[in-house]
Design an enzyme around this catalytic site. Structure first.
Site, mmCIF file in Angstrom:
data_model
loop_
_atom_site.group_PDB
_atom_site.id
_atom_site.type_symbol
_atom_site.label_atom_id
_atom_site.label_comp_id
_atom_site.label_asym_id
_atom_site.label_seq_id
_atom_site.Cartn_x
_atom_site.Cartn_y
_atom_site.Cartn_z
ATOM 1 N N CYS A 9 45.056 90.701 37.001
ATOM 2 C CA CYS A 9 45.198 92.120 37.311
ATOM 3 C C CYS A 9 44.885 92.996 36.115
ATOM 4 O O CYS A 9 44.766 92.525 34.987
ATOM 5 C CB CYS A 9 46.633 92.431 37.725
ATOM 6 S SG CYS A 9 47.188 91.461 39.102
ATOM 7 N N GLY A 35 40.347 93.050 38.897
ATOM 8 C CA GLY A 35 40.926 92.852 40.216
ATOM 9 C C GLY A 35 40.227 93.673 41.263
ATOM 10 O O GLY A 35 40.104 94.891 41.100
ATOM 11 N N ASN A 109 50.600 92.675 35.059
ATOM 12 C CA ASN A 109 49.499 91.734 34.875
ATOM 13 C C ASN A 109 50.086 90.478 34.242
ATOM 14 O O ASN A 109 50.715 90.559 33.197
ATOM 15 C CB ASN A 109 48.423 92.350 33.970
ATOM 16 C CG ASN A 109 47.298 91.382 33.618
ATOM 17 O OD1 ASN A 109 46.671 91.511 32.582
ATOM 18 N ND2 ASN A 109 47.034 90.408 34.460
ATOM 19 N N GLY A 110 49.826 89.342 34.879
ATOM 20 C CA GLY A 110 50.353 88.081 34.357
ATOM 21 C C GLY A 110 51.016 87.303 35.471
ATOM 22 O O GLY A 110 50.971 87.711 36.634
ATOM 23 N N CYS A 243 45.560 84.901 25.574
ATOM 24 C CA CYS A 243 44.678 84.106 26.441
ATOM 25 C C CYS A 243 43.248 84.106 25.906
ATOM 26 O O CYS A 243 42.579 85.136 25.885
ATOM 27 C CB CYS A 243 44.701 84.697 27.846
ATOM 28 S SG CYS A 243 43.436 84.040 28.940
ATOM 29 N N TYR A 249 35.611 85.073 29.232
ATOM 30 C CA TYR A 249 35.118 85.525 30.532
ATOM 31 C C TYR A 249 35.733 86.820 31.041
ATOM 32 O O TYR A 249 35.033 87.689 31.558
ATOM 33 C CB TYR A 249 35.369 84.439 31.586
ATOM 34 C CG TYR A 249 35.175 84.920 33.008
ATOM 35 C CD1 TYR A 249 33.895 85.021 33.556
ATOM 36 C CD2 TYR A 249 36.256 85.303 33.804
ATOM 37 C CE1 TYR A 249 33.709 85.492 34.853
ATOM 38 C CE2 TYR A 249 36.073 85.769 35.101
ATOM 39 C CZ TYR A 249 34.802 85.857 35.616
ATOM 40 O OH TYR A 249 34.620 86.326 36.887
ATOM 41 N N CYS A 443 43.903 75.775 29.334
ATOM 42 C CA CYS A 443 42.933 75.355 30.348
ATOM 43 C C CYS A 443 41.888 74.418 29.746
ATOM 44 O O CYS A 443 41.195 73.706 30.470
ATOM 45 C CB CYS A 443 42.290 76.567 31.016
ATOM 46 S SG CYS A 443 41.601 77.782 29.873
HETATM 47 P P1 AMP Z 1 32.129 77.349 39.691
HETATM 48 O O1 AMP Z 1 30.987 77.537 40.610
HETATM 49 O O2 AMP Z 1 33.395 77.073 40.470
HETATM 50 O O3 AMP Z 1 31.882 76.355 38.630
HETATM 51 O O4 AMP Z 1 32.409 78.764 39.003
HETATM 52 C C1 AMP Z 1 31.791 79.064 37.778
HETATM 53 C C2 AMP Z 1 31.539 80.537 37.671
HETATM 54 O O5 AMP Z 1 32.748 81.243 37.919
HETATM 55 C C3 AMP Z 1 31.049 80.960 36.293
HETATM 56 O O6 AMP Z 1 29.869 81.711 36.463
HETATM 57 C C4 AMP Z 1 32.158 81.812 35.705
HETATM 58 O O7 AMP Z 1 31.628 82.977 35.107
HETATM 59 C C5 AMP Z 1 32.999 82.203 36.892
HETATM 60 N N1 AMP Z 1 34.429 82.152 36.627
HETATM 61 C C6 AMP Z 1 35.082 81.389 35.750
HETATM 62 N N2 AMP Z 1 36.407 81.609 35.810
HETATM 63 C C7 AMP Z 1 36.605 82.544 36.747
HETATM 64 C C8 AMP Z 1 37.752 83.193 37.278
HETATM 65 N N3 AMP Z 1 38.974 82.909 36.832
HETATM 66 N N4 AMP Z 1 37.572 84.108 38.244
HETATM 67 C C9 AMP Z 1 36.344 84.384 38.708
HETATM 68 N N5 AMP Z 1 35.225 83.795 38.260
HETATM 69 C C10 AMP Z 1 35.341 82.885 37.287
#
Ligand code: AMP
Length: 472
Positions: A9, A35, A109-110, A243, A249, A443
């Site tokens: 969030c 979000g 948020n959290g 984090c 990302y 992670c």
């Molecule tokens: P995947 O296809 O499941 O491997 O998703 C990878 C993609 O999801 C990458 O392009 C990341 O930028 C994006 N991504 C990684 N973590 C998240 C997240 N928590 N929420 C939304 N997108 C994410």
């Protein structure tokens, strides 16, 4: 346990501006990447808090008329990430309630790690819950506290919760911003003229011509009222565990998060990745938008030219109608299209920030090959994601994480790439701010600063992962 006990969030709050709701609306626009499921604003005119919340993007939830119905010089706002099972309008924040001492409104948020136990305990004592959100637990704890002032009740409530919280809380006349003792999620303090602003990321301050004052420190409670600003440190000190994934990302590249420029960090990660995993290639192509700074860094360090090889559509909403006749990789094609002229016959390095399940990367590799790429080398500006997040980032259960099930060679084969290189954890730790330590990297490392919640013998299951680089 409810699968919706978690959120990604953004929060915003302003004190002392006659345009409080309008500024909050703008701030939420800047935090939209944090979000997209729902948004809300609560504003106080000194005697009454009025709240408007809705499912959807900020621009869809609020009209000029709605904002005009939120008068007052103080407001808080929230954007909420889409999570499985939780997309009820009731879960959209801020939550505003009335208890024996008046109204209180909260935006969080959290993710609280002990929310399930606390909720069970409160329910056993007769509490009635409206939502499936962990944030509501905080409100019940405030209302049930025997302390005599609001601030002491809030301290009392937060002393009982464990986990990640960057909170903005408002009563009729006071705004409180507080960050958990480990400081998992970001929160900054700013000024706009005489008004105080608190928000998740500095990009929201920039939009409203505000100035960054400083971070709200881990474990700090900032109280703003007619007498000015006061800072408390009500909790025992803990090591900071910001984090690291915010840098990799989640945060917007034009923000400063945990005191560091997100963009510079991402470029630095790309540069280091090029050192750790060099490759002979003709072009470096980012997965837009999340891979752009990393790809730039990779190109700078490797000397291989940066090219836009994938275009991202600006207009794809989160819901679209699937054609009845199956088209292969339809979802990804709708979002990303390859530039054949850039890719044909080329040895391509494609850079992204992370691989979660591997579904997107696999489709992207196939798309690049179909567009004529001679070789596809995948480079990731983070270590393999091997564990879920319990502190507010939406990740699937460990079993669904491709790096939990496979080693790098197996992942490479599964994705169909010619080579695959992840940044090492040691490398990540050397990059700028990350090098100073104080980050949560659970992670990637499995080292959880607060033990994940348990239900009986089992680790609580995380909800379905929804995201794949929606906006960022
Ligand atoms: P995947 O296809 O499941 O491997 O998703 C990878 C993609 O999801 C990458 O392009 C990341 O930028 C994006 N991504 C990684 N973590 C998240 C997240 N928590 N929420 C939304 N997108 C994410």
């Amino acid at each position: 346990m409810s699968t919706s006990f978690r959120d990604e969030c953004g929060v915003f709050g302003v004190f002392g501006d006659s345009e409080a709701a309008n500024l909050t609306y703008l701030g939420l626009h800047a935090l939209q990447h944090r979000g997209q499921e729902g948004a809300g604003i609560a504003a106080s005119d000194g005697s009454l808090i009025r709240t408007r919340r809705g499912l959807g993007l900020v621009g869809d939830v609020f009209s000029a008329d709605h904002l005009a119905e939120l008068p007052g010089t103080m407001a808080i706002g929230h954007v909420r990430y889409s999570t499985a099972g939780g997309s009820s309008p009731l879960n959209v924040q801020p939550f505003t309630v009335r208890y024996r001492d008046g109204q209180v409104s909260v935006a969080h948020n959290g993710n609280l790690v002990n929310a399930v136990e606390l909720k069970a305990e409160l329910e056993a004592r007769g509490s009635i819950f409206n939502t499936t959100s962990d944030t509501e637990v905080i409100l019940h704890l405030i209302a049930g506290s025997p302390q005599s002032t609001f601030v002491n009740r809030l301290v009392d409530a937060l002393a009982r919760v464990s986990g990640a919280y960057s909170l903005v809380v408002m009563t009729g006349d006071t705004l409180v911003a507080v960050r958990d003792p480990m400081g998992f999620r970001p929160l900054v303090l700013g000024k706009r003229g005489d008004a105080w602003v608190v928000c998740s990321e500095t990009c929201a301050l920039s939009l409203i011509d505000g100035e960054l004052v400083r971070e709200v420190e881990p474990g700090e409670m900032v109280i703003i009222d007619a007498d000015g600003l006061q800072s408390l440190r009500p909790f025992p000190e803990q090591p900071r565990r910001a984090c690291i994934f915010e840098h990799i990302y989640f945060a917007r590249p034009d923000s400063e998060v945990f005191g560091e420029s997100v963009y510079s960090q991402r470029v630095a990660l790309g540069r280091l990745l090029a050192e750790e995993h060099p490759v002979d290639a003709d072009v470096v192509v980012p997965v837009p938008d999340s891979g752009i700074p990393g790809a730039l860094g990779f190109a700078q360090r490797s000397g291989i030219q940066f090219q836009v090889g994938l275009l991202r559509s600006r207009y794809v909403g989160r819901t679209f109608i699937e054609p009845s006749q199956q088209i292969r990789d339809f979802g990804v094609k709708l979002k990303l299209s390859p530039l054949h002229g850039v890719l044909r016959g080329k040895r391509v390095v494609v850079v992204d920030d992370s691989i979660v399940r591997g579904t997107t990367s696999r489709k992207i590799v196939r798309m690049l090959r179909q567009a004529g790429a001679a070789e596809v080398h995948l480079r990731i500006t983070a270590p393999p994601t091997t564990g879920g997040c319990y502190y507010g980032v939406d990740t699937p259960n460990r079993e669904e994480l491709i790096a939990h099930r496979m080693d790098v060679a197996q992942i490479c084969a599964h994705l169909g790439a010619d080579s695959l290189g992840y940044l090492s954890l040691e490398g990540l730790r050397t990059v700028q701010g990350a090098g100073r330590g104080g980050y949560c990297e659970a992670c990637f490392s499995g080292d959880y600063p607060i033990a994940p919640p348990q239900v009986g013998e089992d680790e609580v299951q995380l909800p379905l992962f929804q995201g794949n680089s929606q906006e960022n």
